[in-house]
Scaffold this motif. Structure first.
Motif, PDB file in Angstrom:
ATOM      1  N   TYR A 224    -114.200  15.992 -29.723  1.00  0.00           N
ATOM      2  CA  TYR A 224    -112.879  16.420 -29.233  1.00  0.00           C
ATOM      3  C   TYR A 224    -112.001  15.242 -28.841  1.00  0.00           C
ATOM      4  O   TYR A 224    -110.790  15.241 -29.097  1.00  0.00           O
ATOM      5  N   ARG A 228    -109.024  15.330 -31.296  1.00  0.00           N
ATOM      6  CA  ARG A 228    -108.005  16.175 -30.684  1.00  0.00           C
ATOM      7  C   ARG A 228    -107.241  15.490 -29.550  1.00  0.00           C
ATOM      8  O   ARG A 228    -106.017  15.418 -29.573  1.00  0.00           O
ATOM      9  N   ARG A 231    -104.681  11.334 -29.462  1.00  0.00           N
ATOM     10  CA  ARG A 231    -103.792  11.175 -30.617  1.00  0.00           C
ATOM     11  C   ARG A 231    -102.351  11.110 -30.121  1.00  0.00           C
ATOM     12  O   ARG A 231    -102.006  11.658 -29.082  1.00  0.00           O
ATOM     13  N   ALA A 233     -99.518  12.666 -30.703  1.00  0.00           N
ATOM     14  CA  ALA A 233     -98.839  13.835 -31.253  1.00  0.00           C
ATOM     15  C   ALA A 233     -97.473  14.037 -30.605  1.00  0.00           C
ATOM     16  O   ALA A 233     -97.311  13.848 -29.406  1.00  0.00           O
ATOM     17  N   SER A 236     -97.257  20.152 -29.634  1.00  0.00           N
ATOM     18  CA  SER A 236     -98.569  20.777 -29.476  1.00  0.00           C
ATOM     19  C   SER A 236     -98.950  21.653 -30.660  1.00  0.00           C
ATOM     20  O   SER A 236     -99.992  22.312 -30.638  1.00  0.00           O
ATOM     21  N   PRO A 238    -100.565  22.736 -34.106  1.00  0.00           N
ATOM     22  CA  PRO A 238    -101.791  22.266 -34.771  1.00  0.00           C
ATOM     23  C   PRO A 238    -101.531  21.238 -35.867  1.00  0.00           C
ATOM     24  O   PRO A 238    -102.271  20.256 -36.006  1.00  0.00           O
ATOM     25  N   TRP A 241    -100.934  17.779 -34.422  1.00  0.00           N
ATOM     26  CA  TRP A 241    -102.159  17.113 -33.982  1.00  0.00           C
ATOM     27  C   TRP A 241    -102.945  16.576 -35.173  1.00  0.00           C
ATOM     28  O   TRP A 241    -103.480  15.474 -35.141  1.00  0.00           O
ATOM     29  N   GLN A 242    -103.019  17.363 -36.217  1.00  0.00           N
ATOM     30  CA  GLN A 242    -103.812  16.965 -37.383  1.00  0.00           C
ATOM     31  C   GLN A 242    -103.260  15.704 -38.035  1.00  0.00           C
ATOM     32  O   GLN A 242    -104.015  14.862 -38.536  1.00  0.00           O
ATOM     33  N   ALA A 244    -101.249  13.408 -36.467  1.00  0.00           N
ATOM     34  CA  ALA A 244    -100.946  12.341 -35.517  1.00  0.00           C
ATOM     35  C   ALA A 244    -101.971  11.215 -35.594  1.00  0.00           C
ATOM     36  O   ALA A 244    -103.158  11.458 -35.798  1.00  0.00           O
ATOM     37  N   ASN A 346     -94.911  10.951 -26.508  1.00  0.00           N
ATOM     38  CA  ASN A 346     -95.864  11.855 -27.143  1.00  0.00           C
ATOM     39  C   ASN A 346     -96.363  12.830 -26.080  1.00  0.00           C
ATOM     40  O   ASN A 346     -96.262  12.569 -24.881  1.00  0.00           O
ATOM     41  N   LYS A 348     -99.088  13.720 -24.822  1.00  0.00           N
ATOM     42  CA  LYS A 348    -100.130  13.304 -23.885  1.00  0.00           C
ATOM     43  C   LYS A 348     -99.702  12.108 -23.029  1.00  0.00           C
ATOM     44  O   LYS A 348    -100.397  11.748 -22.081  1.00  0.00           O
TER      45      LYS A 348
END
Length: 363
Positions: A224, A228, A231, A233, A236, A238, A241-242, A244, A346, A348
């Motif tokens: 994770y 996940r 990254r 991103a 949010s 999907p 995220w994939q 990023a 980003n 996060k």
């Protein structure tokens, strides 16, 4: 193995700024952090995601598996006895360092509110990671080193060990340690003992604590925290995220820690001080200060000679009259990388390295 130790299995400074109580995350006030180049263990920042396992410092084993001719199991005792011991000064930095500043630029939700104190420097001791890898007959299809921890983390209803990976051709592997001492004594459990990775110049999330296994794989870790969480991103969704980028090298960065926010400044000679750091194989080359919104820059003095994978503290004396100033701080490294004017926001709040802007009031 017990599930978890109390957070304070080693004495921590009473002034530690707790970012989260459980799991325990804390940093040292910047002025204290910068009082020495190498931080005492009591002042080293703490970043945890789950339990703090209690492991035997001799019999605990590390599994080497995956794309190898023959899997290998080695105890920490054997690592200590059979592999060379070296010491190395390295700085570790949390990916969320300076997140509070990025949050002020654009809100970030559900993440730890780190200031600029999510990093610390220690003298690590242990075996070079390379000396263990040389014992393995690695398949030519192996492209990544995948690490997993003995801890237990819970995310989205699942419990698993923390993990991450780095490319097998990463140059900083030559400087990576299987560390079992910290500042001359046995590595405390709170900081990853009895054995952890220390990979300088790379985001601290890859310096996996409580090391359980190393897998040789054709692709990055599916953990994770590799696929996940860590990254860059922009949303949010999907798909975002994939696509990023996964975090890897630290970005070039400089911040000011003196004067403090509540310090009264008197007109005359004002001392500004801070730290700078960069990632990968680069070195901090210069730190500059501007008081006119980037029109003119003055060079600060590096107190600490630049070292690979380490911070450098800096200082500058300025003659200032009474008034309000917005102080800009930026660093440049030996590869020509320089801090941008605007944050690369980003969801996060990772890798914030925009030029820092600090308000100075002089009377």
């Amino acid at each position: 193995m017990r599930d978890s130790l109390p957070s304070f299995d080693v004495a921590k400074s009473a002034t530690m700024q707790v970012v989260q109580a459980e799991p325990f995350n804390a940093g040292t006030p910047l002025d204290e952090l910068a009082s020495s180049y190498i931080q005492p263990t009591s002042q080293f920042f703490v970043r945890t995601h789950g339990t703090i396992p209690s492991l035997d410092p001799e019999t605990t084993t590390i599994q080497l598996q995956g794309l190898l001719a023959q899997p290998l199991s080695i105890s920490i005792a054997d690592i200590k006895q059979q592999l060379p011991y070296v010491e190395q000064v390295s700085t570790l930095q949390c990916a969320g360092n300076r997140r509070q500043e990025m949050h002020a630029y654009q809100p970030i939700y559900g993440e730890l509110p780190w200031g600029a104190n999510g990093l610390s420097t220690a003298n690590w001791g242990g075996a070079p990671l390379r000396s263990l890898l040389e014992r393995c007959e690695i398949d030519s299809t192996a492209l990544h080193l995948v690490f997993e921890s003995y801890d237990q983390v819970e995310r989205h209803g699942q419990t698993f060990g923390y993990g991450g990976s780095i490319p097998l051709n990463e140059p900083m592997i030559e400087h990576a340690l299987l560390a079992y001492t910290m500042n001359g004594t046995a590595l405390p459990a709170l900081h990853g003992g009895p054995l952890r990775l220390v990979i300088p110049g790379i985001v601290g999330a890859r310096s996996v604590k409580w090391l359980r296994s190393i897998e040789f794989s054709s692709e990055p870790s599916h953990n994770y925290f590799q696929r996940r969480a860590y990254r860059l991103a922009q949303s949010s969704e999907p798909e975002a995220w994939q696509n990023a980028p996964m975090l890897h090298e630290l970005p070039v960065n400089a911040v000011l820690y003196l004067p403090t926010a509540d310090q009264t400044l008197l007109a005359g000679t004002i001392t500004l001080a801070g730290y700078a750091i960069t990632g990968g194989q680069a070195l901090v080359e210069q730190v500059e200060i501007s008081l006119d919104h980037g029109q003119h820059w003055q060079h600060a003095r590096l107190i600490d000679p630049p070292r690979l994978g380490c911070w450098s503290r800096w200082q500058i004396e300025l003659e200032l009259t009474a008034g309000e100033y917005q102080c800009w701080v930026r660093a440049t490294d030996s590869l020509g990388q320089q801090q941008p004017e605007q944050p690369a926001w980003n969801v996060k709040g990772y890798h914030h390295n925009a030029i820092q802007r600090i308000q100075l009031s002089v009377c």
